[in-house]
Design a protein around this motif. Structure first.
Motif, PDB file in Angstrom:
ATOM      1  N   LEU A   7       0.833  -1.206   0.000  1.00 29.46           N
ATOM      2  CA  LEU A   7       0.000   0.000   0.000  1.00 29.46           C
ATOM      3  C   LEU A   7       0.869   1.259   0.000  1.00 29.46           C
ATOM      4  O   LEU A   7       0.598   2.206  -0.747  1.00 29.46           O
ATOM      5  CB  LEU A   7      -0.955  -0.006   1.199  1.00 29.46           C
ATOM      6  CG  LEU A   7      -2.081  -1.035   1.118  1.00 29.46           C
ATOM      7  CD1 LEU A   7      -2.788  -1.177   2.460  1.00 29.46           C
ATOM      8  CD2 LEU A   7      -3.066  -0.676   0.019  1.00 29.46           C
ATOM      9  N   HIS A  12      -0.523   4.848  -1.183  1.00 26.65           N
ATOM     10  CA  HIS A  12      -1.769   4.889  -0.414  1.00 26.65           C
ATOM     11  C   HIS A  12      -1.521   5.283   1.034  1.00 26.65           C
ATOM     12  O   HIS A  12      -0.463   5.012   1.590  1.00 26.65           O
ATOM     13  CB  HIS A  12      -2.466   3.529  -0.454  1.00 26.65           C
ATOM     14  CG  HIS A  12      -2.836   3.107  -1.826  1.00 26.65           C
ATOM     15  ND1 HIS A  12      -3.956   3.581  -2.467  1.00 26.65           N
ATOM     16  CD2 HIS A  12      -2.230   2.264  -2.694  1.00 26.65           C
ATOM     17  CE1 HIS A  12      -4.021   3.046  -3.669  1.00 26.65           C
ATOM     18  NE2 HIS A  12      -2.987   2.244  -3.837  1.00 26.65           N
ATOM     19  N   THR A  14      -3.189   4.656   4.778  1.00 26.01           N
ATOM     20  CA  THR A  14      -3.976   3.544   5.301  1.00 26.01           C
ATOM     21  C   THR A  14      -4.322   3.711   6.774  1.00 26.01           C
ATOM     22  O   THR A  14      -3.480   4.113   7.574  1.00 26.01           O
ATOM     23  CB  THR A  14      -3.180   2.228   5.114  1.00 26.01           C
ATOM     24  OG1 THR A  14      -2.868   2.068   3.727  1.00 26.01           O
ATOM     25  CG2 THR A  14      -3.968   1.030   5.594  1.00 26.01           C
ATOM     26  N   ASP A  82      -7.052   6.371   1.996  1.00 22.48           N
ATOM     27  CA  ASP A  82      -7.800   5.763   0.904  1.00 22.48           C
ATOM     28  C   ASP A  82      -7.807   4.239   1.014  1.00 22.48           C
ATOM     29  O   ASP A  82      -8.286   3.550   0.127  1.00 22.48           O
ATOM     30  CB  ASP A  82      -7.272   6.209  -0.465  1.00 22.48           C
ATOM     31  CG  ASP A  82      -5.837   5.785  -0.718  1.00 22.48           C
ATOM     32  OD1 ASP A  82      -5.224   5.124   0.146  1.00 22.48           O
ATOM     33  OD2 ASP A  82      -5.313   6.143  -1.785  1.00 22.48           O
ATOM     34  N   SER A  83      -7.252   3.729   2.123  1.00 19.75           N
ATOM     35  CA  SER A  83      -7.257   2.289   2.386  1.00 19.75           C
ATOM     36  C   SER A  83      -7.545   2.059   3.864  1.00 19.75           C
ATOM     37  O   SER A  83      -7.109   2.837   4.710  1.00 19.75           O
ATOM     38  CB  SER A  83      -5.903   1.657   2.048  1.00 19.75           C
ATOM     39  OG  SER A  83      -5.577   1.854   0.694  1.00 19.75           O
ATOM     40  N   THR A 113     -10.524   1.602  -0.358  1.00 20.17           N
ATOM     41  CA  THR A 113     -10.474   0.153  -0.423  1.00 20.17           C
ATOM     42  C   THR A 113     -10.349  -0.401   0.991  1.00 20.17           C
ATOM     43  O   THR A 113      -9.534   0.072   1.768  1.00 20.17           O
ATOM     44  CB  THR A 113      -9.268  -0.313  -1.272  1.00 20.17           C
ATOM     45  OG1 THR A 113      -9.361   0.274  -2.573  1.00 20.17           O
ATOM     46  CG2 THR A 113      -9.245  -1.823  -1.404  1.00 20.17           C
ATOM     47  N   TYR A 115      -9.740  -3.773   3.457  1.00 21.36           N
ATOM     48  CA  TYR A 115      -9.182  -5.118   3.562  1.00 21.36           C
ATOM     49  C   TYR A 115      -9.557  -5.682   4.930  1.00 21.36           C
ATOM     50  O   TYR A 115      -9.392  -5.009   5.939  1.00 21.36           O
ATOM     51  CB  TYR A 115      -7.652  -5.093   3.453  1.00 21.36           C
ATOM     52  CG  TYR A 115      -7.147  -4.521   2.163  1.00 21.36           C
ATOM     53  CD1 TYR A 115      -6.900  -5.337   1.068  1.00 21.36           C
ATOM     54  CD2 TYR A 115      -6.920  -3.148   2.035  1.00 21.36           C
ATOM     55  CE1 TYR A 115      -6.438  -4.801  -0.124  1.00 21.36           C
ATOM     56  CE2 TYR A 115      -6.462  -2.609   0.848  1.00 21.36           C
ATOM     57  CZ  TYR A 115      -6.224  -3.433  -0.231  1.00 21.36           C
ATOM     58  OH  TYR A 115      -5.769  -2.907  -1.406  1.00 21.36           O
TER      59      TYR A 115
END
Length: 162
Positions: A7, A12, A14, A82-83, A113, A115
């Motif tokens: 990432l 990204h 996170t 953005d994660s 996104t 996870y």
């Protein structure tokens, strides 16, 4: 750590949520050893510090924010991310959803996104199954469809917890 590195390499920012502050401590040790900068919020973080860290994360290049699930579930606006990584599942999906929503706030301009890390053949898989069943049950209750066929039997609940 591989997901975090990937990432970061992809540019990204996170949010990583864990329900266990002891797991965040383990991750801190690994991140420090790897030289990866991060911020941290737990239930022990004072309100003024929380706000300062949130504002810094949204403005600077720090790629990772470690947050205990309960401390970060409400009141934070982390549109710099953005994660989202959910390191471990929680029984109540609403708590996870609220945590994820920290990145889905007014002002977010990026696709976010999410996870969810789940270890195969563990209680975590059973928790995810229970979450999915609860979600289906809630959906059936709200829609009025087949409520009786969506409830968990005693045997099914014992199977999930065994």
């Amino acid at each position: 750590m591989d997901l975090i590195r990937n990432l970061i390499d992809g540019g990204h920012k996170t949010l990583l949520f864990s329900q266990f502050t002891s797991m965040l401590e383990i991750l801190q040790t690994k991140l420090d050893a790897a030289g990866i900068p991060y911020y941290l919020i737990t239930g022990k973080t004072p309100k003024e510090t929380r706000l300062k860290l949130v504002n810094q994360f949204n403005r600077d290049e720090t790629p990772l924010f470690l947050i205990s699930l309960k401390a970060g579930g409400t009141g934070l606006n982390l549109t710099g991310a953005d994660s989202v990584i959910h390191y471990d599942p929680w029984w109540n999906t609403a708590a996870e959803d609220q945590a994820t929503d920290r990145a889905h706030r007014i002002g977010q301009t990026n696709v976010v996104t999410v996870y969810k890390l789940v270890v195969k053949d563990t209680i975590e898989e059973k928790i995810i199954d229970l979450q999915n069943r609860k979600a289906r049950l809630a959906e059936d209750i709200l829609s009025g469809d087949a409520v009786s066929s969506s409830t968990l039997t005693r045997e099914e609940l014992l199977e999930i917890l065994s």
